[in-house]
Design an enzyme around this catalytic site. Sequence first.
Site, PDB file in Angstrom:
ATOM      1  CB  SER A   9      42.077  49.906  41.798  1.00 30.14           C
ATOM      2  OG  SER A   9      40.679  49.819  41.979  1.00 30.14           O
ATOM      3  CD  GLU A  11      40.160  51.083  50.249  1.00 29.15           C
ATOM      4  OE1 GLU A  11      39.420  51.324  49.271  1.00 29.15           O
ATOM      5  OE2 GLU A  11      39.761  51.127  51.420  1.00 29.15           O
ATOM      6  CG  ASP A 103      31.933  57.488  58.514  1.00 29.54           C
ATOM      7  OD1 ASP A 103      30.961  58.245  58.365  1.00 29.54           O
ATOM      8  OD2 ASP A 103      32.088  56.412  57.922  1.00 29.54           O
ATOM      9  CG  PHE A 210      35.115  46.040  58.820  1.00 31.72           C
ATOM     10  CD1 PHE A 210      35.600  47.069  59.613  1.00 31.72           C
ATOM     11  CD2 PHE A 210      36.032  45.141  58.274  1.00 31.72           C
ATOM     12  CE1 PHE A 210      36.950  47.187  59.860  1.00 31.72           C
ATOM     13  CE2 PHE A 210      37.380  45.253  58.521  1.00 31.72           C
ATOM     14  CZ  PHE A 210      37.837  46.273  59.316  1.00 31.72           C
ATOM     15  CG  HIS A 260      38.604  49.569  44.806  1.00 30.90           C
ATOM     16  ND1 HIS A 260      39.752  50.294  44.533  1.00 30.90           N
ATOM     17  CD2 HIS A 260      38.397  49.686  46.143  1.00 30.90           C
ATOM     18  CE1 HIS A 260      40.212  50.825  45.658  1.00 30.90           C
ATOM     19  NE2 HIS A 260      39.413  50.471  46.646  1.00 30.90           N
TER      20      HIS A 260
HETATM   21  P1  FAD Z   1      28.825  61.680  51.066  1.00 32.22           P
HETATM   22  O1  FAD Z   1      28.738  61.350  49.626  1.00 32.22           O
HETATM   23  O2  FAD Z   1      28.984  63.100  51.462  1.00 32.22           O
HETATM   24  O3  FAD Z   1      27.519  61.064  51.761  1.00 32.22           O
HETATM   25  C1  FAD Z   1      27.400  60.978  53.158  1.00 32.22           C
HETATM   26  C2  FAD Z   1      25.929  60.965  53.569  1.00 32.22           C
HETATM   27  O4  FAD Z   1      25.359  62.252  53.376  1.00 32.22           O
HETATM   28  C3  FAD Z   1      25.054  60.003  52.776  1.00 32.22           C
HETATM   29  O5  FAD Z   1      24.094  59.481  53.630  1.00 32.22           O
HETATM   30  C4  FAD Z   1      24.408  60.888  51.727  1.00 32.22           C
HETATM   31  O6  FAD Z   1      23.170  60.376  51.285  1.00 32.22           O
HETATM   32  C5  FAD Z   1      24.260  62.190  52.480  1.00 32.22           C
HETATM   33  N1  FAD Z   1      24.368  63.386  51.621  1.00 32.22           N
HETATM   34  C6  FAD Z   1      25.337  63.654  50.734  1.00 32.22           C
HETATM   35  N2  FAD Z   1      25.149  64.862  50.167  1.00 32.22           N
HETATM   36  C7  FAD Z   1      24.015  65.364  50.717  1.00 32.22           C
HETATM   37  C8  FAD Z   1      23.306  66.583  50.560  1.00 32.22           C
HETATM   38  N3  FAD Z   1      23.705  67.544  49.725  1.00 32.22           N
HETATM   39  N4  FAD Z   1      22.200  66.773  51.313  1.00 32.22           N
HETATM   40  C9  FAD Z   1      21.773  65.835  52.192  1.00 32.22           C
HETATM   41  N5  FAD Z   1      22.415  64.647  52.381  1.00 32.22           N
HETATM   42  C10 FAD Z   1      23.519  64.420  51.665  1.00 32.22           C
HETATM   43  N6  FAD Z   1      36.285  56.691  55.128  1.00 32.22           N
HETATM   44  C11 FAD Z   1      37.395  57.234  55.668  1.00 32.22           C
HETATM   45  O7  FAD Z   1      37.312  57.876  56.732  1.00 32.22           O
HETATM   46  N7  FAD Z   1      38.624  57.100  55.069  1.00 32.22           N
HETATM   47  C12 FAD Z   1      38.786  56.431  53.899  1.00 32.22           C
HETATM   48  O8  FAD Z   1      39.899  56.323  53.378  1.00 32.22           O
HETATM   49  C13 FAD Z   1      37.626  55.846  53.286  1.00 32.22           C
HETATM   50  N8  FAD Z   1      37.699  55.202  52.102  1.00 32.22           N
HETATM   51  C14 FAD Z   1      36.554  54.744  51.501  1.00 32.22           C
HETATM   52  C15 FAD Z   1      36.643  54.180  50.222  1.00 32.22           C
HETATM   53  C16 FAD Z   1      35.502  53.732  49.566  1.00 32.22           C
HETATM   54  C17 FAD Z   1      35.628  53.141  48.173  1.00 32.22           C
HETATM   55  C18 FAD Z   1      34.232  53.811  50.220  1.00 32.22           C
HETATM   56  C19 FAD Z   1      33.003  53.287  49.538  1.00 32.22           C
HETATM   57  C20 FAD Z   1      34.149  54.367  51.485  1.00 32.22           C
HETATM   58  C21 FAD Z   1      35.291  54.856  52.139  1.00 32.22           C
HETATM   59  N9  FAD Z   1      35.233  55.464  53.399  1.00 32.22           N
HETATM   60  C22 FAD Z   1      36.368  56.006  53.961  1.00 32.22           C
HETATM   61  C23 FAD Z   1      33.956  55.549  54.138  1.00 32.22           C
HETATM   62  C24 FAD Z   1      33.211  56.871  53.873  1.00 32.22           C
HETATM   63  O9  FAD Z   1      33.988  57.956  54.287  1.00 32.22           O
HETATM   64  C25 FAD Z   1      31.910  56.802  54.655  1.00 32.22           C
HETATM   65  O10 FAD Z   1      31.042  55.879  54.070  1.00 32.22           O
HETATM   66  C26 FAD Z   1      31.221  58.137  54.910  1.00 32.22           C
HETATM   67  O11 FAD Z   1      30.175  57.919  55.877  1.00 32.22           O
HETATM   68  C27 FAD Z   1      30.545  58.751  53.701  1.00 32.22           C
HETATM   69  O12 FAD Z   1      31.448  59.217  52.816  1.00 32.22           O
HETATM   70  P2  FAD Z   1      30.961  59.701  51.350  1.00 32.22           P
HETATM   71  O13 FAD Z   1      32.152  60.220  50.663  1.00 32.22           O
HETATM   72  O14 FAD Z   1      30.194  58.639  50.691  1.00 32.22           O
HETATM   73  O15 FAD Z   1      29.993  60.895  51.798  1.00 32.22           O
END
Ligand code: FAD
Length: 283
Positions: A9, A11, A103, A210, A260
Amino acid sequence: MIGQQLRFSFEFFPPKTDAGLEKFRVVRSQLAQLKPEFFSVTYGAGGSTRDTTLSTVLETQNHSGIATAPHLSSVGDTRDSLRQLLNQYKDEGINRIVALRGDLPSGMGATGELTYASDLVKFIREETGDHFQLEVAAYPEVHPQAVSADADLKAFKLKVDAGANSAITQYFFNIEAYHYFMDMCDKAAIDIPIYPGIMPITNFTNLARFSDNCGAEIPRWIRKRLEGYGDDIESIKQFGEEVITRLVETLIDNGAPGIHFYTMNQAKPILAIWDNLSLNELA
Ligand code: FAD
């Protein structure tokens, strides 16, 4: 590497200018020829690219004929605005989503109605059932805000238990981190496919910036060589191509289910790696 069927895939980010859009269309059609399983398009947290992500996704799927997944991040958005977007995607024939927390840019204080990506996955399942194939993020080198590696693994499992179908990792150069993470996932009974996210190396300054932000480590031997090339862009690209080709080859040889690619809206680095490894035989 013979005999495996792999998922690839690519991105993109939504182009910001008309010139960027023209260039993106060329890149997209070059990469479409590699017949990836899907394209994905990033989303600015807080809805900052809401319209451009939507239009890029729809144009990409309609023009390329390749399934295209919007990224959707919950931070800074409300349930209502997310629901509206989900319905729009569903109506337009989109059936994949990369579900993230996102973020917020510094200074934007609000976290939105859903706190974590697992809440978003749960919400999407409640709203749309099994319509979408959901990808979530995984962090072999541990998410930078995680309290601990164990807590991060638990957070990952919450996303899987909430209904994620598969995961894409943050990019990494340290292959041991991915393999160790995969072992930990096995022990935690996480059994969805986890696709390595791979970032081509084309520019040292941007990569260093980054990587500091997202917690990806650039190993010393790579950093030192890249620093040593200074402004010699050609050498950076050539070295980057060698490093990433080897990384992808080793991952595939060791059983990764696919790759990916974070394309940064550039085709050339991917095309070079693709050719080096004859990946069209595996796609
Ligand atoms: P989560 O899974 O919610 O985790 C965030 C943090 O919270 C982690 O430290 C985790 O350990 C902690 N956490 C999670 N659940 C809990 C809980 N229940 N209790 C306590 N702590 C918890 N960002 C963008 O803005 N736009 C994008 O399009 C984008 N695309 C991405 C694509 C990929 C493949 C990846 C790997 C990252 C991408 N990101 C993007 C970055 C991502 O949004 C950031 O890394 C963000 O900080 C975390 O997102 P997450 O979905 O992993 O969050």
